[in-house]
Scaffold this motif. Sequence first.
Motif, mmCIF file in Angstrom:
data_model
loop_
_atom_site.group_PDB
_atom_site.id
_atom_site.type_symbol
_atom_site.label_atom_id
_atom_site.label_comp_id
_atom_site.label_asym_id
_atom_site.label_seq_id
_atom_site.Cartn_x
_atom_site.Cartn_y
_atom_site.Cartn_z
ATOM 1 N N GLY A 40 0.807 -1.209 0.000
ATOM 2 C CA GLY A 40 0.000 0.000 0.000
ATOM 3 C C GLY A 40 0.844 1.265 0.000
ATOM 4 N N PRO A 41 0.233 2.406 -0.292
ATOM 5 C CA PRO A 41 0.967 3.673 -0.349
ATOM 6 C C PRO A 41 1.708 4.030 0.940
ATOM 7 C CG PRO A 41 -1.207 3.943 -1.314
ATOM 8 C CD PRO A 41 -1.171 2.575 -0.690
ATOM 9 N N ASP A 42 1.212 3.583 2.085
ATOM 10 C CA ASP A 42 1.884 3.869 3.353
ATOM 11 C C ASP A 42 2.953 2.841 3.704
ATOM 12 O OD1 ASP A 42 0.185 6.059 3.661
ATOM 13 O OD2 ASP A 42 -1.321 4.853 4.704
ATOM 14 N N GLU A 43 3.125 1.836 2.857
ATOM 15 C CA GLU A 43 4.039 0.731 3.158
ATOM 16 C C GLU A 43 5.307 0.745 2.306
ATOM 17 O OE1 GLU A 43 0.669 -2.510 4.458
ATOM 18 O OE2 GLU A 43 1.244 -2.411 2.350
ATOM 19 N N PHE A 44 5.515 1.825 1.534
ATOM 20 C CA PHE A 44 6.742 1.912 0.750
ATOM 21 C C PHE A 44 7.254 3.341 0.711
ATOM 22 C CE2 PHE A 44 3.548 2.695 -2.544
ATOM 23 C CZ PHE A 44 4.106 3.728 -3.276
ATOM 24 N N GLU A 45 8.544 3.455 0.435
ATOM 25 C CA GLU A 45 9.182 4.749 0.262
ATOM 26 C C GLU A 45 9.705 4.844 -1.162
ATOM 27 O OE1 GLU A 45 12.294 4.805 3.136
ATOM 28 O OE2 GLU A 45 10.915 5.107 4.820
ATOM 29 N N ILE A 46 9.667 6.031 -1.697
ATOM 30 C CA ILE A 46 10.274 6.305 -3.001
ATOM 31 C C ILE A 46 11.650 6.884 -2.710
ATOM 32 C CG2 ILE A 46 10.124 7.610 -5.136
ATOM 33 C CD1 ILE A 46 7.038 7.637 -4.640
ATOM 34 N N GLU A 47 12.677 6.117 -3.030
ATOM 35 C CA GLU A 47 14.031 6.549 -2.699
ATOM 36 C C GLU A 47 14.662 7.393 -3.802
ATOM 37 O OE1 GLU A 47 15.977 2.889 -1.294
ATOM 38 O OE2 GLU A 47 15.502 3.697 0.699
ATOM 39 N N GLU A 48 14.280 7.150 -5.040
ATOM 40 C CA GLU A 48 14.792 7.922 -6.166
ATOM 41 C C GLU A 48 13.726 7.961 -7.258
ATOM 42 O OE1 GLU A 48 18.703 6.655 -7.530
ATOM 43 O OE2 GLU A 48 19.129 5.871 -5.537
ATOM 44 N N THR A 49 13.745 9.032 -8.045
ATOM 45 C CA THR A 49 12.816 9.181 -9.156
ATOM 46 C C THR A 49 13.562 9.759 -10.351
ATOM 47 O OG1 THR A 49 11.021 9.690 -7.611
ATOM 48 C CG2 THR A 49 10.658 10.245 -9.908
ATOM 49 N N TYR A 50 13.311 9.194 -11.521
ATOM 50 C CA TYR A 50 13.919 9.674 -12.760
ATOM 51 C C TYR A 50 12.833 9.811 -13.811
ATOM 52 C CZ TYR A 50 18.044 8.078 -10.305
ATOM 53 O OH TYR A 50 19.004 7.882 -9.363
ATOM 54 N N LYS A 51 12.795 10.951 -14.468
ATOM 55 C CA LYS A 51 11.788 11.222 -15.497
ATOM 56 C C LYS A 51 12.499 11.399 -16.835
ATOM 57 C CE LYS A 51 8.199 14.618 -16.495
ATOM 58 N NZ LYS A 51 7.593 15.869 -16.031
ATOM 59 N N PHE A 52 12.004 10.684 -17.849
ATOM 60 C CA PHE A 52 12.625 10.725 -19.174
ATOM 61 C C PHE A 52 11.576 11.026 -20.234
ATOM 62 C CE2 PHE A 52 15.054 7.780 -16.565
ATOM 63 C CZ PHE A 52 16.311 8.344 -16.645
ATOM 64 N N GLU A 53 11.836 12.046 -21.017
ATOM 65 C CA GLU A 53 10.945 12.408 -22.113
ATOM 66 C C GLU A 53 11.632 12.008 -23.414
ATOM 67 O OE1 GLU A 53 9.456 16.515 -23.978
ATOM 68 O OE2 GLU A 53 8.931 16.240 -21.874
ATOM 69 N N GLU A 54 10.980 11.130 -24.161
ATOM 70 C CA GLU A 54 11.544 10.653 -25.419
ATOM 71 C C GLU A 54 10.965 11.449 -26.580
ATOM 72 O OE1 GLU A 54 11.007 6.430 -25.601
ATOM 73 O OE2 GLU A 54 12.221 6.110 -23.822
ATOM 74 N N ASN A 55 11.823 11.874 -27.485
ATOM 75 C CA ASN A 55 11.423 12.604 -28.693
ATOM 76 C C ASN A 55 10.650 13.880 -28.366
ATOM 77 O OD1 ASN A 55 12.557 10.512 -30.237
ATOM 78 N ND2 ASN A 55 10.658 9.351 -30.098
ATOM 79 N N HIS A 56 10.916 14.489 -27.220
ATOM 80 C CA HIS A 56 10.257 15.739 -26.810
ATOM 81 C C HIS A 56 8.745 15.647 -26.916
ATOM 82 C CE1 HIS A 56 14.213 17.491 -26.616
ATOM 83 N NE2 HIS A 56 14.452 17.046 -27.828
ATOM 84 N N ASN A 57 8.206 14.504 -26.527
ATOM 85 C CA ASN A 57 6.776 14.236 -26.628
ATOM 86 C C ASN A 57 6.274 13.813 -25.249
ATOM 87 O OD1 ASN A 57 4.219 13.217 -27.109
ATOM 88 N ND2 ASN A 57 4.797 12.127 -28.965
ATOM 89 N N ILE A 58 5.346 14.583 -24.690
ATOM 90 C CA ILE A 58 4.833 14.259 -23.345
ATOM 91 C C ILE A 58 4.173 12.890 -23.309
ATOM 92 C CG2 ILE A 58 2.571 15.370 -23.622
ATOM 93 C CD1 ILE A 58 4.709 15.502 -20.454
#
Length: 101
Positions: A40-58
């Motif tokens: 569940g949402p309260d049972e995990f931590e987000i330790e790192e996040t990476y966002k990648f946009e390919e071909n400049h297209n959302i």
Amino acid sequence: MKNYNNKKQAIIGLQHRGYDLDFVFKDENLLCLQELELIGPDEFEIEETYKFEENHNIAQTFVVYAIKSVQRDLKGILLTSYSAFTKGLGFRLWCKLSQTL
């Protein structure tokens, strides 16, 4: 947090650092595919996040999350398209994931 040029490099880098499980969305939770365990949402931590946009297209934007369970020794990766945030995620899960963007 490391810098990666694309999602493939991020996934490989995280795997080398022990994030070797795969997570997917399951209703209001994350499902660990290898352990078949819901977290569940309260049972995990987000330790790192990476966002990648390919071909400049959302529409081709992806987010790689490094996930760690707070109750068990589970570390893994959630790979999702940015558009998944608009497609039926539960509110609590959406809030947790969007905090790091």
